[in-house]
Design an enzyme around this catalytic site. Structure first.
Site, PDB file in Angstrom:
ATOM      1  N   LYS A 129       0.839  -1.200   0.000  1.00 56.09           N
ATOM      2  CA  LYS A 129       0.000   0.000   0.000  1.00 56.09           C
ATOM      3  C   LYS A 129       0.874   1.250   0.000  1.00 56.09           C
ATOM      4  O   LYS A 129       1.997   1.217   0.492  1.00 56.09           O
ATOM      5  CB  LYS A 129      -0.868   0.023   1.271  1.00 56.09           C
ATOM      6  CG  LYS A 129      -2.021  -0.938   1.278  1.00 56.09           C
ATOM      7  CD  LYS A 129      -2.842  -0.776   2.548  1.00 56.09           C
ATOM      8  CE  LYS A 129      -3.992  -1.771   2.597  1.00 56.09           C
ATOM      9  NZ  LYS A 129      -4.997  -1.542   1.556  1.00 56.09           N
ATOM     10  N   ARG A 156     -10.322 -11.453   2.282  1.00 55.07           N
ATOM     11  CA  ARG A 156     -11.158 -12.540   1.767  1.00 55.07           C
ATOM     12  C   ARG A 156     -10.428 -13.877   1.824  1.00 55.07           C
ATOM     13  O   ARG A 156     -11.061 -14.923   1.902  1.00 55.07           O
ATOM     14  CB  ARG A 156     -11.614 -12.189   0.340  1.00 55.07           C
ATOM     15  CG  ARG A 156     -10.495 -12.022  -0.632  1.00 55.07           C
ATOM     16  CD  ARG A 156     -10.914 -11.270  -1.890  1.00 55.07           C
ATOM     17  NE  ARG A 156     -10.986  -9.820  -1.697  1.00 55.07           N
ATOM     18  CZ  ARG A 156     -11.348  -8.959  -2.646  1.00 55.07           C
ATOM     19  NH1 ARG A 156     -11.696  -9.401  -3.838  1.00 55.07           N
ATOM     20  NH2 ARG A 156     -11.369  -7.668  -2.394  1.00 55.07           N
TER      21      ARG A 156
HETATM   22  N1  BES Z   1      -8.211  -3.545   4.495  1.00 57.16           N
HETATM   23  C1  BES Z   1      -8.344  -3.223   3.127  1.00 57.16           C
HETATM   24  C2  BES Z   1      -9.668  -2.497   2.833  1.00 57.16           C
HETATM   25  C3  BES Z   1      -9.705  -1.022   3.188  1.00 57.16           C
HETATM   26  C4  BES Z   1      -9.057  -0.099   2.406  1.00 57.16           C
HETATM   27  C5  BES Z   1     -10.438  -0.595   4.259  1.00 57.16           C
HETATM   28  C6  BES Z   1      -9.127   1.242   2.717  1.00 57.16           C
HETATM   29  C7  BES Z   1     -10.534   0.750   4.560  1.00 57.16           C
HETATM   30  C8  BES Z   1      -9.863   1.663   3.793  1.00 57.16           C
HETATM   31  C9  BES Z   1      -8.334  -4.485   2.274  1.00 57.16           C
HETATM   32  O1  BES Z   1      -7.528  -5.496   2.729  1.00 57.16           O
HETATM   33  C10 BES Z   1      -7.811  -4.074   0.947  1.00 57.16           C
HETATM   34  O2  BES Z   1      -6.680  -3.724   0.863  1.00 57.16           O
HETATM   35  N2  BES Z   1      -8.664  -4.144  -0.070  1.00 57.16           N
HETATM   36  C11 BES Z   1      -8.289  -3.745  -1.383  1.00 57.16           C
HETATM   37  C12 BES Z   1      -8.852  -4.766  -2.351  1.00 57.16           C
HETATM   38  C13 BES Z   1      -8.337  -4.618  -3.746  1.00 57.16           C
HETATM   39  C14 BES Z   1      -6.871  -4.983  -3.811  1.00 57.16           C
HETATM   40  C15 BES Z   1      -9.136  -5.506  -4.653  1.00 57.16           C
HETATM   41  C16 BES Z   1      -8.882  -2.364  -1.636  1.00 57.16           C
HETATM   42  O3  BES Z   1     -10.003  -2.084  -1.202  1.00 57.16           O
HETATM   43  O4  BES Z   1      -8.192  -1.541  -2.240  1.00 57.16           O
HETATM   44 MN    MN Z   2      -5.526  -5.349   2.038  1.00 54.20          MN
END
Ligand code: BES
Ligand code: MN
Ligand code: ZN
Length: 497
Positions: A279, A353
């Site tokens: 990230k 997931r």
């Molecule tokens: N924990 C994050 C989701 C999230 C992101 C919650 C920002 C709150 C704020 C999750 O693990 C994640 O990174 N999801 C990705 C999925 C994507 C790679 C398909 C996302 O939402 O960007």
């Molecule tokens: Mn994630």
């Protein structure tokens, strides 16, 4: 904090600050009018002299009126009576509670439950006001070496008119205490940093909760056991971290022995760096909240113990840390999940997931639940869709969707249903495995739910995406404890259905 119920005419406790409501045209609430009369019009006199506009939540603190035995009379503005709603009363309650703490008041008598509001029963109103007092006293200051004094308020009494029998009022306060205790636990765990709140820490918190509790049974599976079971999706995430992943199960037996439990499965990623699909740095700190699903499940367990609901509930926490390392999974890896289905991991940041799908399979096999509900900070896309106002609700069971929406509405912890139509499933197609772990740039919250749906076949199941609702950002950064209130209300309705 102790909460008491008092009839509107009961004498005031010695030293208790009295909190009354007044409108913009100096409309006195019944309790305010009684005080004004008792003090020969000193309250209306003070309102005339002071610059009090009466807008919602405005506070006028009055010190030692003549012939009035209390030190403090706190006047709280109601705003225009035409839009005096439950939300206004809660805003007033929060303002009053904060002000009382600032004055270092220990005992208070709140009179807002006496004000009649259209559309809510007196009992519901009392419950919400009590929860608001408790939640306004919440602080997370254990890492502040200064200004970390505990809340001054130790006793609050709520005056009620004849619409609420005292016994019913006491029951409402006990329920508010149970929900607030669960919410506070979820907030505490959410607010803890990733270096403290590790998967092991969450497992220990579960064991702590179970200590000396006859109705609770806690079990913890470590990585060796998960590896042996074949939880390949869970391990694909957990292997990248030095912290050992943990699958925690908490059984609460409050109902008949033969009653199939309701299972709550929480995402417990104690820190989400994204893994090799790293990230960006800017707000990565907020990914300490990525275990708020698991925290809410622990919060619900705490609520169940406090409220002693006559129902069977299983909590399952899927706890792991998502780190980049030499042992971490790579984009393109193919893994076999506990269900036997294979997954092509196209993005290691879609890790929630992966831990959840194995937890869902494990829960279904082990506990044969009547209903499964997973709770997860799953997608940024859900925040785009619903903001911080509502949790996303996904299920193909219309009755379950309706029950969850209704519970959210009643507990002021709202959720909103998003579609889970089959049309979205093809977005998860993989060229070389049963499915991919991401669905591309569109409908991200829905494709994440579709992914989970593939591991809940033949099972009544709902998924709550709490990525928006579980915490606030910026100057208000902190966990909200949601959706403990929604789930508590849902379970209470199931228990007494
Ligand atoms: N924990 C994050 C989701 C999230 C992101 C919650 C920002 C709150 C704020 C999750 O693990 C994640 O990174 N999801 C990705 C999925 C994507 C790679 C398909 C996302 O939402 O960007
Ligand atoms: Mn994630
Ligand atoms: Zn995550």
């Amino acid at each position: 904090m102790q909460l008491h119920i008092k009839s509107a005419h009961a004498a005031l406790e010695r030293h208790a600050a009295l909190v009354v409501a007044v409108g913009p045209e100096q409309q006195l609430s019944p309790a305010a009018a009684a005080i004004d009369q008792h003090t020969q019009g000193q309250l209306s006199q003070a309102l005339k002299t002071a610059s009090f506009s009466g807008k919602a939540g405005e506070i006028l603190p009055l010190w030692r009126l003549h012939d009035f035995p209390q030190d403090w009379l706190l006047v709280v503005g109601t705003g225009p009576s035409s839009d005096l709603q439950l939300a206004t009363l809660l805003k007033m309650t929060q303002a009053a509670t904060r002000h009382l703490q600032g004055l270092h008041v220990a005992h208070a008598r709140l009179t807002f439950a006496e004000i009649e509001i259209a559309g809510v029963t007196a009992i519901e109103q009392l419950t919400h006001i009590a929860r608001s007092v408790l939640e306004s006293c919440y602080r997370f200051d254990r890492y502040k070496t200064q200004n970390n004094t505990p809340t001054s308020l130790t006793q609050v009494s709520f005056s009620v008119d004849e619409r609420i029998p005292l016994a019913a009022g006491r029951e409402a306060l006990a329920w508010a205490q149970a929900v607030a205790a669960g919410t506070a636990l979820a907030r505490d765990l959410g607010n803890l940093p990733g270096n403290v709140c590790t998967p092991r820490h969450l497992a220990e918190q579960a064991q702590e909760l179970g200590k000396g509790q006859r109705k609770l049974r806690v079990k913890v599976l470590g990585e060796a056991q998960l590896e042996k079971l074949g939880a390949g999706a869970f391990m694909a995430v957990s292997r990248g971290s030095q912290q050992e992943g943990q699958l925690v199960t908490i059984e609460y037996r409050g109902g008949p022995a033969k009653q199939a439990p309701i299972a709550l499965i929480g995402k417990g990623i104690t820190f989400d760096t994204g893994g090799i699909s790293l990230k960006p740095a800017a707000t990565m700190d907020e990914m300490k909240f990525d275990m708020c699903g698991a925290a809410s499940v622990l919060g619900v367990m705490r609520m169940l113990l406090a409220a002693q609901l006559p129902i069977n509930v299983v909590g399952v926490l899927a706890c792991a840390e998502n780190m980049p390392s030499g042992g971490a999974g790579r984009p393109g890896d193919i893994v076999t999940s506990l269900s036997g289905k294979t997954i092509e991991i196209l993005n290691t940041d879609a890790e929630g997931r992966l831990v959840l799908c194995d937890a869902l399979t494990y829960t279904q096999k082990t506990f044969k639940p009547v209903t499964m509900i997973d709770i997860a900070t799953l997608t940024g896309a859900c925040v785009v869709a619903l903001g911080k106002v509502a949790s996303g609700i996904f299920t193909s069971d219309d009755a379950l969707a309706e029950d969850l929406v209704a519970a959210g509405e009643a507990s002021l912890d709202r959720g909103w249903r998003l579609p889970l139509w089959k049309d979205y499933q093809e977005l998860l197609d993989s060229t070389c495995a049963d499915m991919a772990n991401i669905g591309g740039p569109t409908a991200g919250a829905i494709t994440a739910a579709c992914f989970l749906s593939r591991f809940t076949e033949g099972q009544r199941w709902a998924h709550l995406d709490i990525a928006g609702s579980a915490w606030l950002s910026g100057t208000q950064k902190g966990a909200t404890g949601r959706p403990v209130a929604l789930l508590s209300e849902y379970l209470r309705r199931q228990a007494y259905a």
